[in-house]
Enzyme design. Structure first.
Site, mmCIF file in Angstrom:
data_model
loop_
_atom_site.group_PDB
_atom_site.id
_atom_site.type_symbol
_atom_site.label_atom_id
_atom_site.label_comp_id
_atom_site.label_asym_id
_atom_site.label_seq_id
_atom_site.Cartn_x
_atom_site.Cartn_y
_atom_site.Cartn_z
ATOM 1 N N ASP A 9 0.870 -1.164 0.000
ATOM 2 C CA ASP A 9 0.000 0.000 0.000
ATOM 3 C C ASP A 9 0.917 1.227 0.000
ATOM 4 O O ASP A 9 2.104 1.129 0.343
ATOM 5 C CB ASP A 9 -0.880 -0.021 1.254
ATOM 6 C CG ASP A 9 -1.642 1.266 1.447
ATOM 7 O OD1 ASP A 9 -2.359 1.679 0.516
ATOM 8 O OD2 ASP A 9 -1.526 1.877 2.535
ATOM 9 N N MET A 10 0.397 2.382 -0.347
ATOM 10 C CA MET A 10 1.247 3.570 -0.430
ATOM 11 C C MET A 10 1.074 4.502 0.772
ATOM 12 O O MET A 10 1.923 4.563 1.648
ATOM 13 C CB MET A 10 0.968 4.306 -1.743
ATOM 14 C CG MET A 10 1.465 3.541 -2.965
ATOM 15 S SD MET A 10 3.268 3.341 -3.041
ATOM 16 C CE MET A 10 3.740 4.974 -3.637
ATOM 17 N N ASP A 11 -0.048 5.237 0.845
ATOM 18 C CA ASP A 11 -0.223 6.219 1.917
ATOM 19 C C ASP A 11 -0.278 5.534 3.273
ATOM 20 O O ASP A 11 -1.039 4.590 3.486
ATOM 21 C CB ASP A 11 -1.511 7.017 1.690
ATOM 22 C CG ASP A 11 -1.442 7.849 0.429
ATOM 23 O OD1 ASP A 11 -0.483 8.604 0.269
ATOM 24 O OD2 ASP A 11 -2.356 7.722 -0.416
ATOM 25 N N SER A 44 -2.947 0.122 -4.149
ATOM 26 C CA SER A 44 -3.427 1.339 -3.487
ATOM 27 C C SER A 44 -4.833 1.685 -3.941
ATOM 28 O O SER A 44 -5.281 1.270 -5.009
ATOM 29 C CB SER A 44 -2.478 2.498 -3.833
ATOM 30 O OG SER A 44 -3.000 3.734 -3.410
ATOM 31 N N GLY A 45 -5.512 2.468 -3.129
ATOM 32 C CA GLY A 45 -6.797 3.016 -3.531
ATOM 33 C C GLY A 45 -6.659 4.173 -4.490
ATOM 34 O O GLY A 45 -7.649 4.636 -5.059
ATOM 35 N N LYS A 192 -8.210 -5.091 -3.240
ATOM 36 C CA LYS A 192 -6.793 -5.324 -3.509
ATOM 37 C C LYS A 192 -6.446 -6.805 -3.562
ATOM 38 O O LYS A 192 -5.631 -7.238 -4.387
ATOM 39 C CB LYS A 192 -5.934 -4.615 -2.458
ATOM 40 C CG LYS A 192 -6.046 -3.096 -2.473
ATOM 41 C CD LYS A 192 -5.132 -2.483 -1.443
ATOM 42 C CE LYS A 192 -5.298 -0.985 -1.351
ATOM 43 N NZ LYS A 192 -4.360 -0.368 -0.385
ATOM 44 N N ASP A 215 -2.150 -0.512 6.089
ATOM 45 C CA ASP A 215 -2.432 0.229 7.329
ATOM 46 C C ASP A 215 -3.904 0.579 7.512
ATOM 47 O O ASP A 215 -4.316 0.939 8.618
ATOM 48 C CB ASP A 215 -1.611 1.530 7.370
ATOM 49 C CG ASP A 215 -2.161 2.580 6.420
ATOM 50 O OD1 ASP A 215 -2.264 2.296 5.203
ATOM 51 O OD2 ASP A 215 -2.506 3.684 6.881
ATOM 52 N N ASN A 218 -9.011 -0.628 3.701
ATOM 53 C CA ASN A 218 -8.997 -1.189 2.352
ATOM 54 C C ASN A 218 -7.831 -2.149 2.113
ATOM 55 O O ASN A 218 -7.695 -2.704 1.019
ATOM 56 C CB ASN A 218 -8.979 -0.072 1.300
ATOM 57 C CG ASN A 218 -7.763 0.829 1.402
ATOM 58 O OD1 ASN A 218 -7.194 1.014 2.469
ATOM 59 N ND2 ASN A 218 -7.370 1.405 0.291
#
Length: 270
Positions: A9-11, A44-45, A192, A215, A218
């Site tokens: 995931d990114m953020d 990622s979303g 995901k 984190d 999602n």
């Protein structure tokens, strides 16, 4: 089992709170991943175009599970696109427009769309996450394949709004939290983990050969599915509850720390 796929995931996970990462360290790791035949996936979303901008030198080599699984791409080739039925889009939009506390982004394959009438401060934030964003007078007759909705909501209203969305629209969509003041509305089953399954089938990778980091809400399916599912130290309790493993804080290069261990075959990967 050896590691064959690393998904991030990114953020709040791969990126620190300044929305950056240690590029030099990751570049060295990426070369090692390639040497060890480990696939790297950005899950990622966020919009594909925004995600690709973080990896300008390798975007055409790696894979993306963008829009919370709505768009899956491998080395520049589309693997999967969802398409929200047009009547669902219209019904969802009509309901959301009755909620003044909600700011709406309709996420399409060609672009994302939001209303001109929203405050400039919201537009300024939205453009950071949607590198292709059109301001429109209304959401009628958008000429695009619609992948999902993204909603901006005051933090304190997120739990209540998620419950309302489940009650009113749950037959058409799944509402998942994506971070501070954000909810994504996705097609049920298009998340995901589903995107990773498509890539795993393409590459012949088993669940117990997958490392995944997340984190937020999602990320739950992805972290739960992976043989090595990691919750960040800063993850919410729901992610920690399903994770078999834990990584240091996103501001402490937690993902890169664990990638080092995976590449060296150290615990928990030994």
């Amino acid at each position: 089992m050896s590691v064959k796929l690393i998904a991030v995931d990114m953020d709040g996970t791969f990126l620190n709170d300044k929305k950056t990462y240690n590029r030099e360290r990751f570049h060295q790791q990426y070369q090692q991943m390639k040497a060890q035949n480990i696939h790297f996936v950005v899950a990622s979303g966020n919009q594909y175009y925004q995600l690709a901008s973080f990896f300008p030198d390798i975007a055409n080599e790696i894979a993306f599970v963008a829009e919370n699984g709505g768009w899956v791409q491998d080395a520049g080739e589309d693997v999967y696109n969802c398409a929200m039925p047009r009547d669902h889009v219209d019904k969802i939009t009509a309901f959301l427009l009755t909620r003044p506390e909600v700011e709406i982004i309709v996420c399409g394959k060609k672009s994302a769309y939001t209303l001109k009438s929203y405050d400039q401060s919201f537009h300024d934030i939205a453009v950071r996450y949607y590198h292709r964003l059109e301001l429109v007078d209304n959401f009628d007759n958008l000429d695009d394949t619609i992948l999902k909705f993204a909603l901006n909501i005051p933090d304190e209203k997120v739990p209540q709004m998620q419950a309302i969305l489940d009650e009113k629209l749950g037959h058409m969509l799944t509402a998942v939290t994506t971070g501070h003041g954000s909810i994504d509305l996705i097609i049920p089953g298009v998340h995901k983990a589903n995107g990773l399954r498509l890539l795993q089938a393409r590459w012949g990778v088993k669940d117990d050969e997958v490392v995944a980091f997340g984190d937020s809400g999602n990320d739950i399916e992805m972290v739960k599915q992976a043989g090595y599912g990691f919750a960040m130290a800063n993850a919410n309790d729901a992610v920690k509850a399903v994770a078999g493993y834990h990584a240091p804080h996103n501001n402490e290069e937690g993902v890169l720390e664990m990638i080092d261990k995976a590449l060296k075959g150290e615990a928990p990967f030994a």
